[in-house]
Write an enzyme that holds these catalytic residues in place. Structure first.
Site, PDB file in Angstrom:
ATOM      1  N   PRO A 289     -19.190  55.783 -37.356  1.00 49.04           N
ATOM      2  CA  PRO A 289     -19.344  55.765 -38.817  1.00 49.04           C
ATOM      3  C   PRO A 289     -19.104  57.152 -39.387  1.00 49.04           C
ATOM      4  O   PRO A 289     -19.644  58.135 -38.884  1.00 49.04           O
ATOM      5  CB  PRO A 289     -20.814  55.357 -39.012  1.00 49.04           C
ATOM      6  CG  PRO A 289     -21.496  55.675 -37.721  1.00 49.04           C
ATOM      7  CD  PRO A 289     -20.461  55.572 -36.647  1.00 49.04           C
TER       8      PRO A 289
ATOM      9  N   ASP B 191     -21.265  59.124 -28.310  1.00 49.93           N
ATOM     10  CA  ASP B 191     -20.215  59.786 -29.095  1.00 49.93           C
ATOM     11  C   ASP B 191     -20.496  61.275 -29.112  1.00 49.93           C
ATOM     12  O   ASP B 191     -21.542  61.721 -28.651  1.00 49.93           O
ATOM     13  CB  ASP B 191     -20.109  59.224 -30.528  1.00 49.93           C
ATOM     14  CG  ASP B 191     -21.210  59.702 -31.460  1.00 49.93           C
ATOM     15  OD1 ASP B 191     -21.392  60.923 -31.616  1.00 49.93           O
ATOM     16  OD2 ASP B 191     -21.890  58.841 -32.063  1.00 49.93           O
ATOM     17  N   SER B 192     -19.571  62.013 -29.635  1.00 53.68           N
ATOM     18  CA  SER B 192     -19.630  63.465 -29.878  1.00 53.68           C
ATOM     19  C   SER B 192     -18.666  64.219 -28.974  1.00 53.68           C
ATOM     20  O   SER B 192     -18.921  64.393 -27.781  1.00 53.68           O
ATOM     21  CB  SER B 192     -21.044  64.054 -29.715  1.00 53.68           C
ATOM     22  OG  SER B 192     -21.885  63.551 -30.746  1.00 53.68           O
TER      23      SER B 192
ATOM     24  N   THR C 174     -29.070  55.739 -38.122  1.00 54.02           N
ATOM     25  CA  THR C 174     -28.820  57.121 -37.690  1.00 54.02           C
ATOM     26  C   THR C 174     -30.072  57.950 -37.933  1.00 54.02           C
ATOM     27  O   THR C 174     -30.568  58.009 -39.059  1.00 54.02           O
ATOM     28  CB  THR C 174     -27.613  57.704 -38.454  1.00 54.02           C
ATOM     29  OG1 THR C 174     -26.471  56.908 -38.137  1.00 54.02           O
ATOM     30  CG2 THR C 174     -27.341  59.144 -38.057  1.00 54.02           C
TER      31      THR C 174
ATOM     32  N   TYR D 299     -28.732  55.190 -43.286  1.00 52.38           N
ATOM     33  CA  TYR D 299     -29.596  56.377 -43.328  1.00 52.38           C
ATOM     34  C   TYR D 299     -30.868  55.958 -44.020  1.00 52.38           C
ATOM     35  O   TYR D 299     -30.816  55.310 -45.076  1.00 52.38           O
ATOM     36  CB  TYR D 299     -28.954  57.490 -44.158  1.00 52.38           C
ATOM     37  CG  TYR D 299     -27.900  58.285 -43.446  1.00 52.38           C
ATOM     38  CD1 TYR D 299     -28.168  58.904 -42.234  1.00 52.38           C
ATOM     39  CD2 TYR D 299     -26.635  58.456 -44.009  1.00 52.38           C
ATOM     40  CE1 TYR D 299     -27.195  59.665 -41.588  1.00 52.38           C
ATOM     41  CE2 TYR D 299     -25.667  59.217 -43.375  1.00 52.38           C
ATOM     42  CZ  TYR D 299     -25.956  59.819 -42.170  1.00 52.38           C
ATOM     43  OH  TYR D 299     -25.001  60.575 -41.541  1.00 52.38           O
TER      44      TYR D 299
ATOM     45  N   ARG E  89     -23.791  73.513 -42.582  1.00 49.07           N
ATOM     46  CA  ARG E  89     -22.454  73.771 -42.027  1.00 49.07           C
ATOM     47  C   ARG E  89     -21.789  74.842 -42.877  1.00 49.07           C
ATOM     48  O   ARG E  89     -21.306  74.555 -43.977  1.00 49.07           O
ATOM     49  CB  ARG E  89     -21.603  72.497 -42.055  1.00 49.07           C
ATOM     50  CG  ARG E  89     -22.196  71.422 -41.185  1.00 49.07           C
ATOM     51  CD  ARG E  89     -21.542  70.064 -41.417  1.00 49.07           C
ATOM     52  NE  ARG E  89     -22.526  69.036 -41.130  1.00 49.07           N
ATOM     53  CZ  ARG E  89     -22.656  67.892 -41.798  1.00 49.07           C
ATOM     54  NH1 ARG E  89     -21.827  67.607 -42.783  1.00 49.07           N
ATOM     55  NH2 ARG E  89     -23.585  67.033 -41.475  1.00 49.07           N
TER      56      ARG E  89
ATOM     57  N   HIS F 195     -24.058  63.910 -33.353  1.00 46.38           N
ATOM     58  CA  HIS F 195     -23.373  63.834 -34.642  1.00 46.38           C
ATOM     59  C   HIS F 195     -22.124  64.731 -34.622  1.00 46.38           C
ATOM     60  O   HIS F 195     -21.775  65.370 -35.609  1.00 46.38           O
ATOM     61  CB  HIS F 195     -24.331  64.308 -35.745  1.00 46.38           C
ATOM     62  CG  HIS F 195     -24.241  63.556 -37.050  1.00 46.38           C
ATOM     63  ND1 HIS F 195     -25.142  62.616 -37.430  1.00 46.38           N
ATOM     64  CD2 HIS F 195     -23.360  63.634 -38.078  1.00 46.38           C
ATOM     65  CE1 HIS F 195     -24.836  62.155 -38.633  1.00 46.38           C
ATOM     66  NE2 HIS F 195     -23.744  62.762 -39.046  1.00 46.38           N
TER      67      HIS F 195
ATOM     68  N   LYS G  64     -28.842  55.598 -33.496  1.00 48.23           N
ATOM     69  CA  LYS G  64     -27.827  56.616 -33.197  1.00 48.23           C
ATOM     70  C   LYS G  64     -28.373  58.024 -33.434  1.00 48.23           C
ATOM     71  O   LYS G  64     -29.012  58.267 -34.459  1.00 48.23           O
ATOM     72  CB  LYS G  64     -26.614  56.377 -34.107  1.00 48.23           C
ATOM     73  CG  LYS G  64     -25.563  57.476 -34.107  1.00 48.23           C
ATOM     74  CD  LYS G  64     -24.360  57.047 -34.936  1.00 48.23           C
ATOM     75  CE  LYS G  64     -23.267  58.089 -34.974  1.00 48.23           C
ATOM     76  NZ  LYS G  64     -23.498  59.154 -35.938  1.00 48.23           N
TER      77      LYS G  64
HETATM   78  C1  FMN Z   1     -16.516  63.766 -41.599  1.00 48.02           C
HETATM   79  C2  FMN Z   1     -17.631  63.113 -40.845  1.00 48.02           C
HETATM   80  C3  FMN Z   1     -18.539  62.317 -41.513  1.00 48.02           C
HETATM   81  C4  FMN Z   1     -19.567  61.689 -40.809  1.00 48.02           C
HETATM   82  N1  FMN Z   1     -20.432  60.864 -41.483  1.00 48.02           N
HETATM   83  C5  FMN Z   1     -21.368  60.195 -40.781  1.00 48.02           C
HETATM   84  C6  FMN Z   1     -22.192  59.250 -41.440  1.00 48.02           C
HETATM   85  O1  FMN Z   1     -22.071  59.027 -42.632  1.00 48.02           O
HETATM   86  N2  FMN Z   1     -23.120  58.603 -40.684  1.00 48.02           N
HETATM   87  C7  FMN Z   1     -23.270  58.819 -39.341  1.00 48.02           C
HETATM   88  O2  FMN Z   1     -24.121  58.210 -38.702  1.00 48.02           O
HETATM   89  N3  FMN Z   1     -22.492  59.703 -38.701  1.00 48.02           N
HETATM   90  C8  FMN Z   1     -21.538  60.380 -39.379  1.00 48.02           C
HETATM   91  N4  FMN Z   1     -20.721  61.250 -38.720  1.00 48.02           N
HETATM   92  C9  FMN Z   1     -20.886  61.448 -37.270  1.00 48.02           C
HETATM   93  C10 FMN Z   1     -20.057  60.446 -36.478  1.00 48.02           C
HETATM   94  O3  FMN Z   1     -20.556  59.147 -36.583  1.00 48.02           O
HETATM   95  C11 FMN Z   1     -20.037  60.813 -34.979  1.00 48.02           C
HETATM   96  O4  FMN Z   1     -21.353  60.960 -34.520  1.00 48.02           O
HETATM   97  C12 FMN Z   1     -19.254  62.087 -34.702  1.00 48.02           C
HETATM   98  O5  FMN Z   1     -18.146  62.220 -35.555  1.00 48.02           O
HETATM   99  C13 FMN Z   1     -18.779  62.064 -33.265  1.00 48.02           C
HETATM  100  O6  FMN Z   1     -18.198  63.258 -32.910  1.00 48.02           O
HETATM  101  P1  FMN Z   1     -16.605  63.520 -32.921  1.00 48.02           P
HETATM  102  O7  FMN Z   1     -16.216  63.635 -34.348  1.00 48.02           O
HETATM  103  O8  FMN Z   1     -16.500  64.806 -32.199  1.00 48.02           O
HETATM  104  O9  FMN Z   1     -15.928  62.350 -32.228  1.00 48.02           O
HETATM  105  C14 FMN Z   1     -19.692  61.891 -39.400  1.00 48.02           C
HETATM  106  C15 FMN Z   1     -18.756  62.694 -38.746  1.00 48.02           C
HETATM  107  C16 FMN Z   1     -17.736  63.294 -39.444  1.00 48.02           C
HETATM  108  C17 FMN Z   1     -16.732  64.121 -38.687  1.00 48.02           C
END
Ligand code: FMN
Length: 369
Positions: free
Chosen positions: A80, A300-301, A158, A132, A167, A269, A245
Site C-alpha cells: 500500500p 516488505d522493505s 499498519t 491507519y 524524512r 515501512h 503490517k
Molecule cells: C511513497 C510511499 C508511500 C507509502 N504509503 C504508505 C501508506 O499509505 N500505508 C502503508 O501502510 N505503507 C505505506 N508505504 C510503505 C509501503 O507499504 C512499504 O512498506 C514500503 O514501501 C516497502 O519498502 P520498499 O519501498 O523499499 O519496497 C509507503 C511507501 C512509499 C514509498
C-alpha cells in the site's frame, strides 16, 4: 526512453529521478533520519546468500503461491502506498489493473489518490484495504465499514506510524498533502514540464478517500492513540482477514497471533519511519521460528529484485510486497514501464529459482529442501 530500457529496479529509479520533480522523487525515494535504515535494509538483503543446487530438473517452474485460500500467480504483491498518482496521473489504477492481471493483492492505502471503491473494481477484487488508526478512531471505524461495503475482504492495519516519521528530504522541499505550490515548487515543476503538464491536466492528486462529506483528514494527525484494545475492537468488528503490517518484535508478533490476527507483515515501512529499526529481513527467520511453520508471515522493505523476493521466501516469509520501485517504473514510462518492471521481477525470480534447484516456491518454514 522505451520501457525495454528497464532491466533492473535501479534503471527505473534513474529514469524516475530525471522525470519527476525533485520534491516528488524525494517523497517516494526518501527515508527517515539520515537514511541509514534504507542502507541497512539493502545490506541485510545482500547478506542473504542462496547456495546453488545442481542437477535437479528445473525446466518447468511454478511461481504461484497460495494466499488466504486463493492462488496468486506470483509470490509478490503491491504494497500500500499513499498518493501514487504523484508518480503519474492514473498510477493507482495502473497498479490495480496489474493486480487483476496477476491475481496478486494490491494494498489500497488509507491515503490513496483514488477512492477505494474504484480501486477494488479495477483490481477485480484483488485489493486489500490498508488502514491507519488515527485521531480518536471514530473516522477509522467509518473507513472500515466503508471498506466492507465496497467489498474488501482483507484489511491491513499498519501499526508502525504512531507518528509520521521525520524524512529530511521531504521536509526540505516543504512536502505537504495536499501540496501547496510556492515559488520553490513552481521552479521544480517548471524544470519537469512533462510531469507538470500531465499532472496539471489530470488535476492535482488528492487524498481521495477523504473527499466524502464528513471525512476530514490531516496527514500528520497523531496515530499514537492505538492500543491492543483498539486491535481487539477492530478484530471484533472486522470478520474478514486481518493483516497487521509494520511488526518487527517477536513478542509483538506472538501476541498478534494470539489476538486472532490472520497474518503479520514484517516491515519497517521501507525505512521511511524510523532510522534505528532492525532490517526486516533479519527478523523474518525469528518470526518463523516463533510463530510456527503454518502461520502466514508477509515481508516488505527494500525489495529491489526477484532475487530479493526469493531471499525473503527462503528466510521464512510466505508472501512479499513491493513498494517504491513500482512507482519509479510508472514515473519512468507509465503503464508500459510498470509492466516491464514487473516482468523483470518475474524473470529474476524464475532464474533465481532455477539456480537454487527449485521448481516450486518454498511453502512454509525456512530454507531450501
Ligand atoms: C511513497 C510511499 C508511500 C507509502 N504509503 C504508505 C501508506 O499509505 N500505508 C502503508 O501502510 N505503507 C505505506 N508505504 C510503505 C509501503 O507499504 C512499504 O512498506 C514500503 O514501501 C516497502 O519498502 P520498499 O519501498 O523499499 O519496497 C509507503 C511507501 C512509499 C514509498
Amino acid at each position: 526512453m522505451i520501457s525495454k530500457d528497464i532491466h533492473s529496479a535501479e534503471d527505473a529509479r534513474q529514469f524516475a529521478m530525471r522525470r519527476l520533480p525533485r520534491m516528488v522523487f524525494d517523497y517516494i525515494d526518501g527515508a527517515a533520519g539520515n537514511e541509514a535504515g534504507a542502507v541497512r535494509n539493502r545490506s541485510a538483503l545482500d547478506a542473504v546468500t542462496l547456495t546453488p543446487r545442481i542437477l535437479k530438473d528445473v525446466s518447468t517452474r511454478s511461481l504461484s503461491k497460495d494466499l488466504f485460500g486463493t492462488k496468486a500467480h506470483l509470490p509478490f504483491g503491491i504494497a500500500p502506498m499513499g498518493m501514487c498518482n504523484l508518480s503519474a496521473p492514473g498510477a493507482d489504477l495502473m497498479l490495480a489493473r496489474l493486480a487483476a492481471r496477476h491475481k496478486v493483492p494490491l494494498g489500497v492505502s488509507t491515503v490513496a489518490s483514488t477512492p477505494m471503491e474504484e480501486m477494488i473494481e479495477a483490481a477485480e477484487g484483488n485489493a486489500w484495504f490498508q488502514l491507519y488508526f488515527s485521531g480518536d478512531g471514530e473516522g477509522t471505524f467509518r473507513l472500515v465499514d466503508r471498506a466492507k461495503h465496497a467489498g474488501y475482504q482483507t484489511l491491513i492495519l499498519t501499526v508502525d506510524v504512531p507518528e509520521v516519521g521525520r524524512r529530511p528530504r521531504e521536509l526540505r522541499h516543504g512536502f505537504k498533502m495536499p501540496f501547496k505550490i510556492g515559488p520553490r515548487q513552481f521552479l521544480d515543476f517548471a524544470f519537469h514540464p512533462r510531469w507538470s503538464l500531465g499532472t496539471l491536466m489530470a488535476g492535482r492528486p488528492d487524498l481521495a478517500n477523504f473527499q466524502l462529506e464528513g471525512f476530514e483528514f490531516d496527514r500528520t494527525e497523531s496515530r499514537a492513540k492505538a492500543t491492543w484494545d483498539t486491535l481487539s475492537e477492530l478484530r471484533e468488528r472486522w470478520q474478514g482477514k486481518l493483516v497487521v503490517k509494520g511488526v518487527l518484535d517477536v513478542q509483538d508478533a506472538a501476541r498478534l497471533k494470539e489476538a486472532g490476527v490472520d497474518a503479520v507483515q514484517v516491515s519497517n515501512h521501507g525505512a521511511r519511519q524510523f532510522v534505528c529499526t532492525p532490517s526486516p529481513i533479519e527478523v523474518v527467520p525469528k518470526f518463523r521460528d516463533a510463530l510456527g511453520a503454518h502461520y502466514p508471515i508477509f515481508f516488505d522493505s527494500g525489495v529491489r529484485s526477484g532475487d530479493d523476493v526469493l531471499r525473503a521466501l527462503v528466510s521464512g516469509a510466505n508472501f512479499v510486497f513491493v513498494g517504491r520501485i513500482l512507482q519509479f517504473a510508472i514515473a519512468a514510462n507509465g503503464e508500459a514501464g510498470l509492466l516491464q518492471m514487473w516482468k523483470v521481477l518475474e524473470d529474476e525470480l524464475s532464474i533465481a529459482m532455477a539456480m537454487v534447484g527449485l521448481s516450486q516456491l518454498p511453502n512454509c518454514g525456512r530454507g531450501i529442501d
